[in-house]
Each structure stands twice: as C-alpha cells, then as structure tokens.
Design an enzyme around this catalytic site. Structure first.
Site, mmCIF file in Angstrom:
data_model
loop_
_atom_site.group_PDB
_atom_site.id
_atom_site.type_symbol
_atom_site.label_atom_id
_atom_site.label_comp_id
_atom_site.label_asym_id
_atom_site.label_seq_id
_atom_site.Cartn_x
_atom_site.Cartn_y
_atom_site.Cartn_z
ATOM 1 C CG ASP A 67 -0.286 -0.404 2.520
ATOM 2 O OD1 ASP A 67 0.958 -0.354 2.601
ATOM 3 O OD2 ASP A 67 -1.005 -0.760 3.458
ATOM 4 C CD GLU A 143 -8.370 1.289 7.668
ATOM 5 O OE1 GLU A 143 -8.399 0.356 8.492
ATOM 6 O OE2 GLU A 143 -7.641 2.289 7.805
#
Ligand code: PGA
Length: 244
Positions: A67, A143
């Site tokens: 990421d 998330e």
C-alpha cells in the site's frame, strides 16, 4: 492457521526472517510481498544482516508492497516508498526494476490499480507475503467494511488508523486520508503468508482475526481461509486468545 507466541522480539524477528531466508535459498527468483509499519522493521534488519553475511541475495527477487498513502510523493519521509528503501531496499542488491510499490500520486487510479494487479500476475504471483495488522483488524489498508473479495483499490482510512499513524506525523492533520492498497483477495492469493503483531493494542484485532467470524469487519479474519498462514505474536498481542 499456525500461531507462534514469542516474547523475545529478537527471536521472533529471527523466526520470521528465517522464513524469507529459507525461501530465497531455495528460490532466488522468489516474489516477495512486503509490508510497512513499525512491526516488520526488525525482520528487515535480519534480512539485511543475512544478505551482508552472504547467505542470501536479492539480485533476482521481485517485490510488491501492499500500500501507499495517496498524496505523498515518493521522497516524502512518511511515504512507504521512502520507508521501504530506508529499512530494506537500499541495503541489499535488489534491482530497481523489480521493485513495485504503489504510487501515491497517480491521476488515473482505475487504470493504475489494474496495472498493479497485472504486474503481480505477470510476475507469477506472490510466493511469500509479510503482514502487520492494524488495531482495527486491517491487513494492508483494508479497513473494516472492505469487501473480502476486494482487489487493489483506493480507500478512505479509518479514523482509528489515522489516530494510530499520527504518531509518525507532525500532527494528525498531516496524516493522509486516503490510500491505495492491495485488496483482501489480492493478498489471499499469496502462496504463503506470515503476520506479525506485538503489543497490547493489537490484542483485540488478533483475537478477532484468529478466533472471530470471517467478516469484513476484521479483514485479517479472511486469513482463516488461507491454507498457509503463520501468526507471530508476543504475549501482549496474544493476551485475549482462548485456548482451543
Ligand atoms: P504497525 O502497523 O506495524 O506500525 O503497528 C501495522 C499495520 O497497520 O498494518
């Protein structure tokens, strides 16, 4: 899933690093999935030590990072590009053209996310992926609420992640609100996965990942469905696990 609980962080880092070392000795062209964060730093140091000792080489290795923050240029000292180079890549003999770290400054992310997925496929998939875990149960920046079938995408960071990561920025307002991340399904395609977690503030996430239901509320719980995962934990992170 395998769980190794180990209070000596040096020993834990050595055990996790050994998984990489064994792979690189048997397959010098391995494809590695790399993670940022505070947790894996000690593992990367062990890999540098092993390289310096002449045990392993990265000359034919390909790496893919999980990421990157959106909006941070690669020379920003909190970019994951910068982190990876400081903590590992600058210290080993890896070839720059085989290092893939998502870019935080693209204009067309629909195209770019697919491009990143295609590079992983073209490399033959990831042989070994290292992961940390967020206090909210995230793996990479997947998330709570992220689909378990997700692939590389742009995401909004959870307020808890912004708070957790603000320790590394001058102020919480400087923490980027968005990131590009491999999806859960992208990560699940790695052939082998190791996850490291230390400290009290990871205990709930570790419990939910290992012993909770498989749910997008804790994206690390998807790992229960992977055939080759090992969690390396200290006692604080393992504190809430029930004996099974
Ligand atoms: P940390 O981050 O290693 O800095 O705790 C882990 C993560 O958010 O995945």
């Amino acid at each position: 899933m395998n769980v190794v609980i180990c209070d000596d962080h040096q020993h834990m880092n050595a055990l996790a690093a050994q998984v990489f070392i064994d792979l690189l000795k048997s397959n010098p062209q391995a494809v590695l999935g790399l993670a940022t964060g505070t947790t894996p730093i000690g593992v990367y140091q062990k890999l540098i030590d092993s390289y310096r000792a002449g045990e392993i080489s990265f000359a034919e290795v390909t790496t893919f990072n999980l990421d990157e923050y959106i909006g941070l240029h690669r020379d920003h000292d909190q970019s994951y590009y910068y982190f990876m180079h400081q903590k590992l890549l600058n210290h080993v003999d890896i070839q720059g053209q085989r290092v893939f770290i998502p870019s935080g400054v693209e204009e067309d992310y629909a195209t770019y996310c697919q491009w990143y997925e295609d590079r992983i496929t073209e490399a033959g998939g990831i042989d070994l992926q290292i992961l940390g875990i967020g206090s909210d149960g995230h793996i990479a920046f997947n998330e709570p609420g992220t689909a378990l079938g997700s692939r590389t995408h742009i995401t909004e960071l959870d307020p808890q992640t912004i708070r957790d990561n603000s320790r590394l920025f001058k102020s919480i307002d400087d923490v980027p609100r968005r990131a590009i991340t491999m999806g859960v399904a992208t990560i699940m395609e790695a052939r082998q996965i190791i996850l490291l977690a230390t400290g009290e503030n990871k205990a709930e996430a570790v419990r939910d990942a290992l012993q909770g239901p498989v749910s997008s509320e804790c994206t690390a719980s998807a790992l229960q469905q992977h055939p080759d995962v090992t969690f390396y934990l200290d006692t604080a992170a393992a504190r809430l696990l029930q004996n099974e």
